[in-house]
Design an enzyme around this catalytic site. Sequence first.
Site, short mmCIF file in Angstrom:
data_model
loop_
_atom_site.label_atom_id
_atom_site.label_comp_id
_atom_site.label_asym_id
_atom_site.label_seq_id
_atom_site.Cartn_x
_atom_site.Cartn_y
_atom_site.Cartn_z
N LYS A 161 0.84 -1.19 0.00
CA LYS A 161 0.00 0.00 0.00
C LYS A 161 0.88 1.26 0.00
O LYS A 161 2.05 1.12 0.37
CB LYS A 161 -0.95 -0.01 1.20
CG LYS A 161 -0.23 0.11 2.55
CD LYS A 161 -1.21 0.16 3.67
CE LYS A 161 -1.68 1.55 3.97
NZ LYS A 161 -0.73 2.35 4.79
N HIS A 198 -0.83 -5.26 6.15
CA HIS A 198 -0.14 -6.02 7.20
C HIS A 198 -1.02 -6.27 8.43
O HIS A 198 -0.73 -7.16 9.21
CB HIS A 198 1.21 -5.38 7.55
CG HIS A 198 1.13 -4.17 8.42
ND1 HIS A 198 0.83 -2.93 7.94
CD2 HIS A 198 1.33 -4.00 9.75
CE1 HIS A 198 0.84 -2.05 8.95
NE2 HIS A 198 1.14 -2.68 10.06
N LYS A 202 -1.58 -9.81 11.47
CA LYS A 202 -1.41 -9.75 12.93
C LYS A 202 -2.11 -10.95 13.58
O LYS A 202 -3.21 -11.32 13.18
CB LYS A 202 -1.97 -8.43 13.48
CG LYS A 202 -1.10 -7.22 13.07
CD LYS A 202 -1.56 -5.94 13.73
CE LYS A 202 -0.86 -4.73 13.14
NZ LYS A 202 0.38 -4.35 13.80
N GLU A 239 -2.25 5.59 17.53
CA GLU A 239 -0.79 5.53 17.54
C GLU A 239 -0.26 6.65 18.43
O GLU A 239 -0.84 7.75 18.43
CB GLU A 239 -0.24 5.73 16.13
CG GLU A 239 -0.66 4.65 15.15
CD GLU A 239 0.07 4.82 13.84
OE1 GLU A 239 1.19 4.32 13.72
OE2 GLU A 239 -0.46 5.51 12.94
N ASP A 291 -4.40 6.56 4.55
CA ASP A 291 -3.29 5.79 5.11
C ASP A 291 -3.79 4.63 5.98
O ASP A 291 -3.17 3.57 6.01
CB ASP A 291 -2.40 6.73 5.95
CG ASP A 291 -1.13 6.07 6.43
OD1 ASP A 291 -0.52 5.31 5.64
OD2 ASP A 291 -0.71 6.31 7.59
N HIS A 299 -6.53 -0.60 6.61
CA HIS A 299 -6.48 -1.37 7.86
C HIS A 299 -7.82 -1.41 8.61
O HIS A 299 -8.29 -2.47 9.02
CB HIS A 299 -5.42 -0.80 8.81
CG HIS A 299 -4.05 -0.70 8.21
ND1 HIS A 299 -3.56 -1.62 7.31
CD2 HIS A 299 -3.05 0.21 8.37
CE1 HIS A 299 -2.32 -1.27 6.96
NE2 HIS A 299 -2.00 -0.17 7.58
C1 BG6 Z 1 1.05 1.81 8.04
C2 BG6 Z 1 0.83 3.28 7.94
O1 BG6 Z 1 0.32 1.14 7.05
O2 BG6 Z 1 0.64 1.34 9.32
C3 BG6 Z 1 1.57 4.02 9.06
O3 BG6 Z 1 1.29 3.75 6.68
C4 BG6 Z 1 1.21 3.44 10.40
O4 BG6 Z 1 1.29 5.41 9.02
C5 BG6 Z 1 1.35 1.93 10.41
O5 BG6 Z 1 2.07 4.02 11.37
C6 BG6 Z 1 0.82 1.32 11.70
O6 BG6 Z 1 1.14 -0.04 11.75
P1 BG6 Z 1 1.33 -0.79 13.14
O7 BG6 Z 1 1.55 -2.21 12.77
O8 BG6 Z 1 2.51 -0.15 13.82
O9 BG6 Z 1 0.07 -0.56 13.92
#
Ligand code: BG6
Length: 491
Positions: free
Chosen positions: A151, A181, A185, A219, A238, A243
Amino acid sequence: MAAPQPTQAPAAPLDMVIFGGAGDLSVRKLLPALYMAHLHHTLPESTRIHALGRQAWDRAAFTQFVDDKVRGFIDPKALDDAAWKGFLDRLGYVCLDATQANDFTALGQALQPGSDRVYYLATAPTLFTAICGNLHGAGLIDERSRVVLEKPLGHDLASARAINDEVGRYFTEPQTFRIDHYLGKETVQNMMVLRFGNTIFEPLWRSPYIKSVQITVAEAVGVGSRAGFYDGTGAMRDMVQNHLLQLLCIVAMEPPVSLDPDAVRDEKLKVLRSLRPMTVADVARDTVRGQYTAGASNGDKAVGYHQEANVPADSTTETFVALRAHINNWRWANVPIFLRTGKRMAERRSEIVIEFADVPYTIFPDAPRQPVNRLMIRLQPEEHVQLQMMAKEPGSGMRLRPVSLDLDLESAFSVRRAEAYERLLMDVIKGRLTHFMRRDELEAAWSWVEPILDAWGNLNEKPRAYTAGSWGPAASSALMAREGSAWAEEA
Ligand code: BG6
């Protein structure tokens, strides 16, 4: 006498080819994931990893770069000198400009004869067309080749379609692995087991027994050094488009007939297609865009979004989104679905909260005014499942207090838990598509998101300010309060 075994053709060697091999994703996620697979002997013996990039490096310079930069992204407990050396031995580097057909000759020479090939496109999507076309031109794609697309897959529906069309000229859909991704998880995969490997939730997993669903991906980090990408993207593209909507699909889908990739993806697609489209009035009422201002994060001062490196002073990009969605089907009619994500929030926390209906009538005069039963599925930082129930407080009288049944998944299974990228890379190698997005899913997600982005453009309002280190703008709590609900940390 033992029956003769059928003779098996020896497995072909494997070439893992990473476009953008010295880039951020490769350094932070892909190479560490491949090292972990190497360490745990799950990466096939014959695998060679070829990083491609424009730096005029040879193999020695690249392995030195990996030695310097990648170690820091590996759990120090997993660093083993012999394994690390063995991993470096698997690496190769080809200096290549993806737009130059001639450069692909050198790539072809670096690959093992007769190998299975995985092409991981960890570059800007603007290069995907050139890469696929040049791979094809150099005769490097056959029916066993696979392509992994990182992505962001497009900026809107039209650009996502254009990418899919271009890649689709050279790779069939079963050869195409669109990575999200979050689908790798552990707890996200466990949601399928929680829902479809147990009987107790399914009868209640619907309207009117569920009052609301909330999905939070908070985050603590800010935009960091990624403003060049992020400022033109924002939290909706994003995080929400991919997600959060994928998490929603897993929460809301009907039981698939099997774990077959298309059986699962058909059900997820139905959820995406059942999302109620938002009008401009819906967007004005049911969405909140935010942008962080200076505050604190984990006890340290944190600058506001506008003060981050490479962010234009007048940027109106959202770093926070909260919204209320609806799914137009029998199971979810009238159940509000709240999605929320943001950077520089109070803590790193991803969770799904299912709030069950209130008791229709209470016989307990002292019953607290709060949600009665909630199922909380924490994805990160720790993985656990909690079912909140009401219990009698010991003593005279009938006072009620919430208590929780806790399932701590980390201590329940004392086995190593692979990171999302490691698990998904192994799926690519084994050709397992279940945890990857199909083209129609991706496009259905864009079809729902795009009108919201357009409405924001038309409304032309500045994002609401929220202090770094908070849970987002006040309007996000108000969105919940209107439905008689509250975000988990406020309830
Ligand atoms: C990514 C985004 O796909 O996922 C980022 O581009 C984000 O901005 C990240 O920080 C978060 O992933 P995780 O696995 O740390 O929750």
